[in-house]
Design an enzyme around this catalytic site. Structure first.
Site, PDB file in Angstrom:
ATOM      1  CG  HIS A  56      -2.095   0.886   1.155  1.00 38.02           C
ATOM      2  ND1 HIS A  56      -2.341   1.712   0.078  1.00 38.02           N
ATOM      3  CD2 HIS A  56      -3.119   1.107   2.030  1.00 38.02           C
ATOM      4  CE1 HIS A  56      -3.457   2.398   0.297  1.00 38.02           C
ATOM      5  NE2 HIS A  56      -3.952   2.049   1.469  1.00 38.02           N
ATOM      6  CD  GLN A 106      -2.426   4.848   4.652  1.00 34.28           C
ATOM      7  OE1 GLN A 106      -3.529   4.781   4.151  1.00 34.28           O
ATOM      8  NE2 GLN A 106      -2.120   5.735   5.560  1.00 34.28           N
ATOM      9  CG  ASP A 166      -3.777  -2.279   8.467  1.00 33.49           C
ATOM     10  OD1 ASP A 166      -4.932  -1.790   8.522  1.00 33.49           O
ATOM     11  OD2 ASP A 166      -3.358  -2.914   7.477  1.00 33.49           O
TER      12      ASP A 166
HETATM   13  N1  NVA Z   1      -4.496  -4.081   5.419  1.00 30.82           N
HETATM   14  C1  NVA Z   1      -5.693  -3.367   5.091  1.00 30.82           C
HETATM   15  C2  NVA Z   1      -5.398  -1.987   4.642  1.00 30.82           C
HETATM   16  C3  NVA Z   1      -6.605  -1.112   4.514  1.00 30.82           C
HETATM   17  C4  NVA Z   1      -6.325   0.246   3.955  1.00 30.82           C
HETATM   18  C5  NVA Z   1      -6.458  -4.114   4.032  1.00 30.82           C
HETATM   19  O1  NVA Z   1      -5.837  -4.591   3.073  1.00 30.82           O
HETATM   20  O2  NVA Z   1      -7.671  -4.187   4.144  1.00 30.82           O
HETATM   21  N1   CP Z   2      -6.281   3.729   4.347  1.00 23.74           N
HETATM   22  C1   CP Z   2      -6.997   3.418   3.270  1.00 23.74           C
HETATM   23  O1   CP Z   2      -6.489   3.025   2.219  1.00 23.74           O
HETATM   24  O2   CP Z   2      -8.334   3.613   3.416  1.00 23.74           O
HETATM   25  P1   CP Z   2      -9.445   3.136   2.412  1.00 23.74           P
HETATM   26  O3   CP Z   2      -9.460   1.631   2.407  1.00 23.74           O
HETATM   27  O4   CP Z   2     -10.712   3.709   2.962  1.00 23.74           O
HETATM   28  O5   CP Z   2      -9.140   3.677   1.048  1.00 23.74           O
END
Ligand code: NVA
Ligand code: CP
Length: 307
Positions: free
Chosen positions: A126, A129, A218
């Site tokens: 990600h 982020q 997270d």
């Molecule tokens: N680890 C989480 C991140 C959300 C922004 C997911 O993949 O759902």
């Molecule tokens: N942190 C993040 O990516 O949030 P969303 O899943 O809401 O986009």
């Protein structure tokens, strides 16, 4: 042409430059209000989103451009070759941001695309982020060099990007976890990190927290698994396994100093974080969420050669 599928797709100099530019853009957004005039961002979502969708779309508007939002189920991506679809979309758009379930599908999309592709969160990374996260660290602590960032919980897409980002920014990173989310195991990145004295791993939260400037957590379960009945047993197992890693006021005591609390959101209160800590003055999560907007602007400007 540069993609941003992983933090390490750009140099550490470029990454740090984007952090500084994101802070400058936040302070003076009007300066960039026409910077992407006439440009189009294609936003492709196979999964749900609040922050990623809104920050990229609002960011593109504020830069003078336009964003197209598409959920993959409303496109032909499910019945066509993903690379071919990426190639076609890139003939209409100047930039693509995609949130795919599997990294391999994102890579296929990027292989076909003739314009830069940004990873909007897959099962491995990600990075958009993580850019925001290090921008937030710099904004709050006025530096990233030697800052100790502790990630508490399941090693996953977010921690993969955060670890590289912290090291790129000259910080110290401690991964505190008993296990990795299997799709997020990146042997190549881990080999590089294990050779770096600024990186450490432990499964002991007390050891990890010592001198922590930032503690980050997270979800223990990625979004695509929440309503999947086949994942119910694994969900239950993870809730039991990770409970000792909850970020709460007791854990914060072990740092021996003021420690900022960060979370990419959405948060699951009572699991990876409790609501006392989420709303304490040390928590910077809402500024962090806002910073997605400013950091995503810097990222888009950089990839389009406008910074
Ligand atoms: N680890 C989480 C991140 C959300 C922004 C997911 O993949 O759902
Ligand atoms: N942190 C993040 O990516 O949030 P969303 O899943 O809401 O986009």
């Amino acid at each position: 042409m540069t993609n941003f599928l992983r933090v390490r797709d750009v140099s550490s100099d470029a990454f740090n430059w984007m952090i500084d530019q994101a802070i400058a853009i936040k302070a003076n957004p009007d300066k960039w209000s026409d910077a992407l005039k006439g440009k189009t961002l294609a936003m492709i979502f196979q999964k749900t989103s609040t922050r990623t969708r809104f920050s990229f779309e609002a960011g593109m508007t504020e830069l003078g451009g336009h964003a197209i939002f598409a959920q993959t189920q409303h496109t032909q991506m499910g019945i066509a070759d993903i690379s071919d679809e990426g190639k076609v979309i890139s003939r209409y758009a100047d930039l693509i941001m995609a949130r795919m379930v599997y990294n391999r599908d994102l890579v296929a999309l990027a292989d076909g695309s003739e314009v830069p592709v940004i990873n909007g969160c897959d099962d491995r990374y990600h990075p958009a982020q993580a850019l925001t996260d290090l921008m937030t660290v710099k904004e709050k602590l006025s530096r990233t060099k030697d800052v100790k960032v502790v990630y508490m919980g399941v090693a996953n897409n977010v921690s993969n990007s955060l670890s590289m980002a912290t090291i790129y920014a000259g910080g110290r990173f401690t991964l505190c976890t008993p296990e990795f989310d299997p799709p997020a195991i990146d042997e190549e990145q881990l080999a590089a990190l294990h050779a770096n004295p600024m990186y450490e791993e432990t499964a002991d939260p007390v050891v990890a927290m010592k001198d922590a400037d930032v503690v980050y957590t997270d979800t223990w379960i990625n979004m695509e698994h929440f309503s999947n009945p086949e994942y119910a047993a694994e969900k239950e197992r993870r809730v039991a396994t990770f409970q000792p890693y909850q970020v709460n006021e007791n854990l914060l005591k072990f740092s021996g100093k003021e420690t900022l609390v960060m979370h990419c959101l959405p948060a699951h209160k009572g699991y990876e974080v409790n609501d006392t800590v989420l709303y304490t003055p040390n928590s910077v999560i809402f500024d962090q969420a806002e910073n997605r907007l400013h950091a995503q602007k810097a990222l888009m400007l950089y990839l389009l050669g406008k910074l």
